[in-house]
Design a protein around this motif. Structure first.
Motif, PDB file in Angstrom:
ATOM      1  N   THR A  13     -47.641  29.276   0.721  1.00  0.00           N
ATOM      2  CA  THR A  13     -46.269  29.755   0.866  1.00  0.00           C
ATOM      3  C   THR A  13     -46.212  31.277   0.911  1.00  0.00           C
ATOM      4  OG1 THR A  13     -45.378  27.819  -0.243  1.00  0.00           O
ATOM      5  CG2 THR A  13     -43.996  29.778  -0.266  1.00  0.00           C
ATOM      6  N   PHE A  14     -45.476  31.803   1.901  1.00  0.00           N
ATOM      7  CA  PHE A  14     -45.130  33.215   1.847  1.00  0.00           C
ATOM      8  C   PHE A  14     -43.672  33.287   1.417  1.00  0.00           C
ATOM      9  CE2 PHE A  14     -43.642  37.318   3.037  1.00  0.00           C
ATOM     10  CZ  PHE A  14     -44.678  38.124   2.597  1.00  0.00           C
ATOM     11  N   GLY A  15     -43.432  33.880   0.259  1.00  0.00           N
ATOM     12  CA  GLY A  15     -42.077  33.904  -0.274  1.00  0.00           C
ATOM     13  C   GLY A  15     -41.656  35.303  -0.683  1.00  0.00           C
ATOM     14  N   ILE A  16     -40.377  35.586  -0.496  1.00  0.00           N
ATOM     15  CA  ILE A  16     -39.801  36.839  -0.994  1.00  0.00           C
ATOM     16  C   ILE A  16     -38.577  36.483  -1.817  1.00  0.00           C
ATOM     17  CG2 ILE A  16     -38.598  38.989  -0.408  1.00  0.00           C
ATOM     18  CD1 ILE A  16     -41.259  39.434   0.667  1.00  0.00           C
ATOM     19  N   GLY A  17     -38.569  36.966  -3.062  1.00  0.00           N
ATOM     20  CA  GLY A  17     -37.406  36.759  -3.919  1.00  0.00           C
ATOM     21  C   GLY A  17     -36.863  38.106  -4.355  1.00  0.00           C
ATOM     22  N   ILE A  18     -35.597  38.125  -4.707  1.00  0.00           N
ATOM     23  CA  ILE A  18     -35.003  39.368  -5.215  1.00  0.00           C
ATOM     24  C   ILE A  18     -34.206  39.049  -6.480  1.00  0.00           C
ATOM     25  CG2 ILE A  18     -33.402  41.270  -4.725  1.00  0.00           C
ATOM     26  CD1 ILE A  18     -34.093  40.862  -1.725  1.00  0.00           C
ATOM     27  N   VAL A  19     -34.456  39.861  -7.502  1.00  0.00           N
ATOM     28  CA  VAL A  19     -33.732  39.718  -8.757  1.00  0.00           C
ATOM     29  C   VAL A  19     -32.910  40.994  -8.975  1.00  0.00           C
ATOM     30  CG1 VAL A  19     -34.084  39.774 -11.267  1.00  0.00           C
ATOM     31  CG2 VAL A  19     -35.211  38.025  -9.893  1.00  0.00           C
ATOM     32  N   LYS A  20     -31.619  40.782  -9.242  1.00  0.00           N
ATOM     33  CA  LYS A  20     -30.727  41.922  -9.475  1.00  0.00           C
ATOM     34  C   LYS A  20     -30.143  41.759 -10.867  1.00  0.00           C
ATOM     35  CE  LYS A  20     -26.672  44.072  -7.342  1.00  0.00           C
ATOM     36  NZ  LYS A  20     -25.689  43.952  -6.259  1.00  0.00           N
ATOM     37  N   ASN A  21     -30.325  42.730 -11.699  1.00  0.00           N
ATOM     38  CA  ASN A  21     -29.863  42.663 -13.091  1.00  0.00           C
ATOM     39  C   ASN A  21     -30.246  41.345 -13.762  1.00  0.00           C
ATOM     40  OD1 ASN A  21     -28.760  45.124 -12.483  1.00  0.00           O
ATOM     41  ND2 ASN A  21     -26.714  44.297 -12.098  1.00  0.00           N
ATOM     42  N   GLY A  64     -27.767  40.568   0.060  1.00  0.00           N
ATOM     43  CA  GLY A  64     -26.730  41.529   0.441  1.00  0.00           C
ATOM     44  C   GLY A  64     -27.077  42.941   0.007  1.00  0.00           C
ATOM     45  N   ILE A  65     -28.363  43.284   0.098  1.00  0.00           N
ATOM     46  CA  ILE A  65     -28.772  44.645  -0.280  1.00  0.00           C
ATOM     47  C   ILE A  65     -29.525  45.309   0.873  1.00  0.00           C
ATOM     48  CG2 ILE A  65     -28.955  44.112  -2.745  1.00  0.00           C
ATOM     49  CD1 ILE A  65     -32.078  44.224  -2.243  1.00  0.00           C
ATOM     50  N   LYS A  66     -29.690  46.624   0.747  1.00  0.00           N
ATOM     51  CA  LYS A  66     -30.465  47.394   1.736  1.00  0.00           C
ATOM     52  C   LYS A  66     -31.839  47.676   1.135  1.00  0.00           C
ATOM     53  CE  LYS A  66     -27.092  48.735   4.800  1.00  0.00           C
ATOM     54  NZ  LYS A  66     -26.153  47.718   4.365  1.00  0.00           N
ATOM     55  N   GLU A  67     -32.794  47.928   2.017  1.00  0.00           N
ATOM     56  CA  GLU A  67     -34.159  48.256   1.557  1.00  0.00           C
ATOM     57  C   GLU A  67     -34.160  49.334   0.475  1.00  0.00           C
ATOM     58  OE1 GLU A  67     -36.142  49.381   5.264  1.00  0.00           O
ATOM     59  OE2 GLU A  67     -37.741  48.015   4.647  1.00  0.00           O
ATOM     60  N   LYS A  68     -33.343  50.360   0.695  1.00  0.00           N
ATOM     61  CA  LYS A  68     -33.373  51.525  -0.202  1.00  0.00           C
ATOM     62  C   LYS A  68     -32.841  51.199  -1.609  1.00  0.00           C
ATOM     63  CE  LYS A  68     -28.944  53.467   1.301  1.00  0.00           C
ATOM     64  NZ  LYS A  68     -28.180  52.558   0.438  1.00  0.00           N
ATOM     65  N   ASP A  69     -32.184  50.042  -1.764  1.00  0.00           N
ATOM     66  CA  ASP A  69     -31.666  49.650  -3.081  1.00  0.00           C
ATOM     67  C   ASP A  69     -32.766  49.125  -4.012  1.00  0.00           C
ATOM     68  OD1 ASP A  69     -29.138  50.187  -2.083  1.00  0.00           O
ATOM     69  OD2 ASP A  69     -28.809  48.118  -1.436  1.00  0.00           O
ATOM     70  N   ILE A  70     -33.906  48.782  -3.428  1.00  0.00           N
ATOM     71  CA  ILE A  70     -34.988  48.176  -4.218  1.00  0.00           C
ATOM     72  C   ILE A  70     -35.592  49.203  -5.182  1.00  0.00           C
ATOM     73  CG2 ILE A  70     -37.298  47.125  -4.055  1.00  0.00           C
ATOM     74  CD1 ILE A  70     -36.441  46.116  -1.248  1.00  0.00           C
TER      75      ILE A  70
END
Ligand code: AMP
Ligand code: MG
Length: 334
Positions: A13-21, A64-70
């Protein structure tokens, strides 16, 4: 409070996850599959390389974020297939350089466990059953300790190989589960039962199953049923012994094989009998996924466990560890 991106690439699996707060806001993946035969590591790595950008932008979209928010990039450094791990690591370095953000290397198995916290498990014994890994893990004195494990094959790989003998492609687990559901107790075929203390062994059972398939005297449904009943009983027995030994009161299931509803049912029965609580994450967080990588990455990042993109020793510190063991990792974030 941060936005952390997680990259998963240990195997298929190639996966991308994002966690915000601390909350999962994206979990996208693309899986390498085959019609016939198992995973070819180089092919799976090629798949990851082809799909990485697509999955990455889908995840940004979903969050719903931009690259620069990471704020940081976490990735699975091990254990796993070296060519596949390399793709994830290269992508992590690439993003770190481009966005000028730190990298957080994480252990894949521990992510399966940590993400269980979202289901409410606080201090569980974990039955981790995936393709390559089969371990019973629990936290004790600064590390996640392995209380029991397979002595030879990971249970998912074992099931996939049996499926392959029967001409079924990868992954074989879901297909065998469907076949097993068509059989029942009176058709059970006796198989070797291999529990050795806290460990299990699967290669002898695999040989027996291969013979049964080759002899063609048995229905494949009955073979699949007997496989599940025998091997899952071995897993549940050792998990129960770990609960008794540690005195912990929670069982957490994790890894792709945990999708199996018969295994879940057997775990539930055992937990009920010994008044333990049973936890099992939703399917997207159970199989290999980027969200669990981002989840632990976020916890570690918030504790300052990261490697800055300007670090002179970045190349040394950010490497893959194909054979990294769960109990090698110092748990500095607890
Ligand atoms: P993972 O390595 O954690 O992604 O898990 C992949 C493994 O899970 C593969 O070996 C699959 O065959 C197995 N798997 C997925 N779904 C099921 C299922 N319903 N029953 C048994 N094994 C399964
Ligand atoms: Mg896994």
């Amino acid at each position: 409070m941060a936005i952390v991106l997680g990259i998963e690439s240990t195997a298929h699996t190639f996966g991308i996850g994002i966690v915000k707060n601390g909350e999962v806001v994206a979990n996208k993946k693309d899986m390498y599959t085959t019609e016939k035969g198992g995973i070819i590591p180089m092919e799976s790595a090629k798949h990851h390389s082809l799909k990485k950008n697509e999955v990455y932008f889908e995840a940004l979209d979903e969050a719903g974020i931009k690259e620069k928010d990471i704020d940081a990039i976490a990735f699975s450094q091990g254990p796993g297939l070296a060519p596949c791990l390399l793709e994830g690591m290269k992508f992590a370095r690439e993003l770190s350089e481009k966005l000028k953000k730190p990298i957080v290397p994480v252990n894949h198995c521990i992510c399966h466990l940590e993400i269980g916290k979202l289901t409410g498990a606080e201090d569980p014994v974990m039955l981790y059953v995936s393709g390559a890994n089969t371990q019973i893990i629990a936290y004790a004195a600064g590390k996640y300790r392995v209380f029991g494990e397979t002595l030879d094959l990971g249970v998912g790989n074992f099931i996939d190989t049996v499926a392959r003998f029967a001409g079924i492609g990868f992954p074989g687990g879901p297909a065998l589960e469907k076949l097993a559901a068509k059989s029942s107790e009176e058709n059970y075929i006796r198989l070797p039962y291999k529990v050795k203390g806290m460990d299990i062994a699967l290669s002898g059972i695999q040989t027996k199953l291969k013979q049964l398939i080759e002899n063609e005297n048995h229905d494949l449904n009955d073979i699949a049923y007997s496989l599940q009943e025998t091997v899952f009983a071995m897993l549940v027995e050792t998990a129960e012994r770990a609960l008794a030994h540690t005195g912990k009161k929670e069982l957490l299931l994790g890894g792709g094989v945990a999708c199996n509803s018969r295994l879940q049912e057997m775990c539930k029965i055992m937990c009920k009998e010994r008044r333990a609580k049973f936890f099992c994450p939703e399917r997207p967080l159970l199989v290999d996924n980027g969200a669990m990588i981002a989840y632990l990455g976020d916890i570690m990042f918030n504790k300052g466990l990261k490697v800055a993109h300007t670090d002179k020793k970045l190349k040394e510190k950010i490497d893959i560890k194909p054979r990294q063991r769960t109990d090698e990792v110092e748990v500095k974030w607890k």
